[in-house]
Design a protein around this motif. Structure first.
Motif, mmCIF file in Angstrom:
data_model
loop_
_atom_site.group_PDB
_atom_site.id
_atom_site.type_symbol
_atom_site.label_atom_id
_atom_site.label_comp_id
_atom_site.label_asym_id
_atom_site.label_seq_id
_atom_site.Cartn_x
_atom_site.Cartn_y
_atom_site.Cartn_z
ATOM 1 N N GLN A 182 17.779 43.474 68.576
ATOM 2 C CA GLN A 182 19.031 44.033 68.063
ATOM 3 C C GLN A 182 20.004 42.934 67.663
ATOM 4 O OE1 GLN A 182 20.613 47.437 70.200
ATOM 5 N NE2 GLN A 182 22.645 46.536 70.186
ATOM 6 N N VAL A 185 19.593 41.169 64.377
ATOM 7 C CA VAL A 185 20.149 41.911 63.245
ATOM 8 C C VAL A 185 21.678 41.843 63.224
ATOM 9 C CG1 VAL A 185 20.448 44.241 62.274
ATOM 10 C CG2 VAL A 185 18.190 43.474 63.070
ATOM 11 N N THR A 186 22.299 42.158 64.335
ATOM 12 C CA THR A 186 23.750 42.380 64.321
ATOM 13 C C THR A 186 24.559 41.098 64.483
ATOM 14 O OG1 THR A 186 23.756 42.767 66.713
ATOM 15 C CG2 THR A 186 23.500 44.695 65.283
ATOM 16 N N LEU B 201 22.249 45.162 56.933
ATOM 17 C CA LEU B 201 22.724 45.860 58.137
ATOM 18 C C LEU B 201 22.655 47.374 57.968
ATOM 19 C CD1 LEU B 201 25.730 43.531 59.059
ATOM 20 C CD2 LEU B 201 23.589 43.797 60.333
ATOM 21 N N GLN B 204 18.992 47.986 58.789
ATOM 22 C CA GLN B 204 18.353 47.461 59.998
ATOM 23 C C GLN B 204 19.135 47.666 61.292
ATOM 24 O OE1 GLN B 204 15.429 45.377 59.911
ATOM 25 N NE2 GLN B 204 15.214 44.900 57.755
ATOM 26 N N THR B 205 20.425 47.972 61.220
ATOM 27 C CA THR B 205 21.184 48.088 62.475
ATOM 28 C C THR B 205 20.616 49.225 63.326
ATOM 29 O OG1 THR B 205 23.154 47.336 61.313
ATOM 30 C CG2 THR B 205 23.497 48.305 63.476
ATOM 31 N N ALA B 209 23.991 50.428 68.098
ATOM 32 C CA ALA B 209 24.256 49.001 68.302
ATOM 33 C C ALA B 209 25.718 48.689 67.980
ATOM 34 C CB ALA B 209 23.337 48.157 67.420
ATOM 35 N N LEU B 211 28.537 46.296 66.466
ATOM 36 C CA LEU B 211 28.753 45.166 65.558
ATOM 37 C C LEU B 211 29.954 44.385 66.051
ATOM 38 C CD1 LEU B 211 28.281 46.416 61.910
ATOM 39 C CD2 LEU B 211 26.733 45.057 63.310
ATOM 40 N N ALA B 215 30.074 40.023 62.516
ATOM 41 C CA ALA B 215 29.402 40.821 61.493
ATOM 42 C C ALA B 215 30.417 41.599 60.662
ATOM 43 C CB ALA B 215 28.399 41.777 62.145
#
Lengths: 282, 282
Positions: A182, A185-186, B201, B204-205, B209, B211, B215
């Motif tokens: 995770q 990605v973030t 994002l 894929q996030t 999740a 941020l 981000a």
């Protein structure tokens, strides 16, 4: 756990903020250690430490909660070297942004019931004790990762309770592998993208040109510590690399749309990102 | 020039801010037009317009300074259609982020001595009259681009004076081609990079999740208007495309360093961007 004796190793922005906030929260005894004597002295001078012993072992042995707040590789090495010297009933955690490596180390040492990983989502682009704050963790999400197997759950609950009860954070218990996937990605990809744009602008910005707030926002992360991020990207490279490669497809799609002057395709490409971003907090 | 009658076509965030600030500055007569009657009505209701005629031609013919504050393609088309209907001594400018196309149009109409382009570096991610502010241009850099040849210099000086004297901005006179090359680097590439990360994002996030601020900073630009940015990127694609392609080399260099676990190369890559960013305003 609400510790009687909190030990913090590493007194940078994160470790320094931890001792500040623990002091405010009334933890009876706080011990701190940093490889840099000047940071130990600064923390002691601010009245944040009850003791700042010269040897890191003293902190490890006396703490009933030990927090490793050094960079990720140093945390893993400290755990490997000193993990077995924790007091019998003591718990330990770390605050690194990548979790699988330190968790594997804890598991290998048989610390499943006494160690859980932590990752507070409360970073700062600034470094060192001077960047520490007494409210850094308040209302921040903190990921807490248990060692695998049933034994890890109890330690993770205790560590989560520490973040919530002492520091006012919002702990989220999550598997270490899922955490690393995770965060690739973030957090790790945004870091790389900001640095990629920084690279470009470092080379291409004409002398005297004004950078607007947009270019400054988009590259703000690039100022972060290269040493810390080298560790993070390498520790998590099996997740970061596929993410990086997945940028090539949308980048290529935009290039083709611009080459052919395809306004509809450019608009669709921009709309995808715009709609997503408008759904996220500013 | 300090106009007696200012005409503004387009009452979005930029045009709306222009009439707000011109009102405060005491311009005697302000005329505004927007293709959206609701925006004309809103500006008139706020007491910002002395007249909001239904026909755009009325504003063009009555103004002694006309500002085209529509999107770039519409500005160019408005100039083509109505540029010859300006009052005999009137001056005109536009506020678009790409300058060569509108400058070529002004030149073709023989408006060299009466038109200069403008580009205020005071954008906002928000759109429409509702996002207008009465201090948007104060202390902002505004690029002013003369029509080529000696005749253009006088008009550019007058337009620069308007930005400085009436609106408190900092005008910088610059060649249109140089402007477009510079903005491809400092503005258009950052937009594309923010949108590229937004693309990633969006797909894929993981659900749920969090941020972090990093981000969010790095993608803030992605929320901007797809319609406006489609025009900008296509109008300036001969500058934007080579810039986009130049991202591939540093991206590939980082991928190779991660693949081979080359900590020294990753560190050097990150340092390049970090050192640059630390030298830029936060």
């Amino acid at each position: 756990v609400r510790p009687t004796t909190l030990g913090v190793i590493g007194l940078g922005a994160i470790g320094g903020s931890l001792v500040r906030q623990a002091r405010v929260a009334g933890i009876p005894t706080i011990l701190g250690w940093s490889p840099e004597p000047a940071q130990r002295a600064a923390a002691a001078r601010d009245g944040l430490l009850d003791d700042a012993p010269p040897r890191v072992e003293t902190v490890v042995e006396r703490a009933d909660l030990l927090v490793l707040a050094a960079p990720p590789t140093a945390n893993r090495d400290l755990l490997a070297r000193l993990g077995t010297r924790l007091a019998p009933a003591a718990l330990a955690t770390d605050v690194g942004s990548v979790k699988r490596a330190v968790m594997a180390q804890a598991e290998a040492l048989g610390l499943a019931s006494r160690f859980a990983g932590s990752h507070p989502m409360a970073g700062t682009h600034e470094e060192g004790f001077g960047a520490s704050r007494s409210d850094l963790f308040r209302n921040a999400v903190v990921y807490v990762t248990p060692v695998r197997g049933g034994e890890g759950a109890g330690a993770a609950r205790e560590i989560a309770h520490f973040w919530q009860d002492v520091l006012g954070a919002h702990p989220v218990i999550i598997d270490a592998a899922r955490h690393d996937a995770q965060l690739a990605v973030t957090s790790h990809l945004p870091q790389v993208v900001a640095s990629l744009l920084g690279h470009f602008l470092a080379v291409q910005t004409p002398p005297g040109a004004t950078l607007g707030p947009g270019a400054r926002d988009t590259t703000r992360l690039a100022a972060a510590s290269p040493a810390l991020w080298t560790e993070i990207l390498l520790m998590n490279r099996d997740e970061v690399l596929p993410a990086l490669r997945s940028l090539e497809e949308p980048l290529g799609a935009l290039e083709r749309a611009l080459e052919t002057g395809d306004a509809r395709a450019v608009h669709a490409w921009l709309s995808r990102a715009s709609e997503w971003r408008r759904g996220v907090a500013p």
